[in-house]
Motif scaffolding. Structure first.
Motif, short mmCIF file in Angstrom:
data_model
loop_
_atom_site.label_atom_id
_atom_site.label_comp_id
_atom_site.label_asym_id
_atom_site.label_seq_id
_atom_site.Cartn_x
_atom_site.Cartn_y
_atom_site.Cartn_z
N ILE A 90 0.51 -1.21 -0.37
CA ILE A 90 -0.01 0.42 -0.03
C ILE A 90 0.66 0.79 0.52
O ILE A 90 0.81 2.15 -0.86
N GLY A 91 1.98 1.35 0.44
CA GLY A 91 3.05 2.26 0.60
C GLY A 91 3.72 2.34 -0.10
O GLY A 91 3.86 3.88 -0.87
N ILE A 92 4.14 2.01 -1.23
CA ILE A 92 4.67 1.61 -2.46
C ILE A 92 3.57 2.38 -3.54
O ILE A 92 3.80 3.59 -4.32
N ALA A 93 2.20 2.21 -3.36
CA ALA A 93 1.36 2.18 -4.44
C ALA A 93 0.83 3.52 -3.85
O ALA A 93 1.39 4.86 -5.04
N LEU A 94 0.71 4.23 -3.10
CA LEU A 94 0.96 5.57 -2.12
C LEU A 94 1.91 6.95 -2.85
O LEU A 94 2.15 7.64 -3.36
N ILE A 95 3.11 5.86 -2.82
CA ILE A 95 4.32 6.70 -3.70
C ILE A 95 4.26 7.36 -4.71
O ILE A 95 3.99 7.99 -5.42
N ILE A 96 3.59 5.62 -5.57
CA ILE A 96 3.08 6.22 -6.78
C ILE A 96 2.73 7.61 -7.25
O ILE A 96 2.58 8.04 -7.77
#
Length: 119
Positions: A90-96
């Motif tokens: 989820i964090g990686i998706a939010l970063i993107i």
């Protein structure tokens, strides 16, 4: 975005990601340490070139750091068998999403920045 700027930014990202992966590998095998030093220096040098060509600091740094975090997390799974929790994904998706928002809010840079960058 100018293709030369984008190419340099991608090169800086790849150098930083490779250096970070080598840093992890150097935990068990110190032979990787010279590569870490060279690739981090290369990444910062290329990152400076993107700035010199007129990319805004916010766009460059957001893209460089976020892409690095996401790629290192995913490649850590591939090369080192590390696990990503649901929260990490989820964090990686939010970063993107964050990088896309920063990029969309960045005004187009002028093609020439001679007046902005003293020699």
């Amino acid at each position: 975005m100018n293709s030369k700027r984008l190419l340099l930014l991608v090169a800086a990202i790849l150098a930083e990601v490779a250096a970070t992966l080598m840093l992890r590998a150097s935990v068990t095998d110190p032979v990787w340490i010279p590569g870490v030093i060279v690739l981090y220096a290369t990444a910062f040098f290329i990152l400076g070139l993107t700035q010199r060509l007129g990319m805004s600091l916010g766009a460059v740094y957001a893209t460089w750091s976020a892409s690095g975090v996401a790629l290192v997390a995913m490649l850590g799974v591939v090369f080192f068998g590390e696990l990503l929790s649901v929260g990490a994904v989820i964090g990686i998706a939010l970063i993107i999403i964050g990088v896309v928002l920063v990029e969309s809010g960045t005004p187009e840079e002028s093609e020439t920045v001679d007046a902005e960058v003293p020699e």
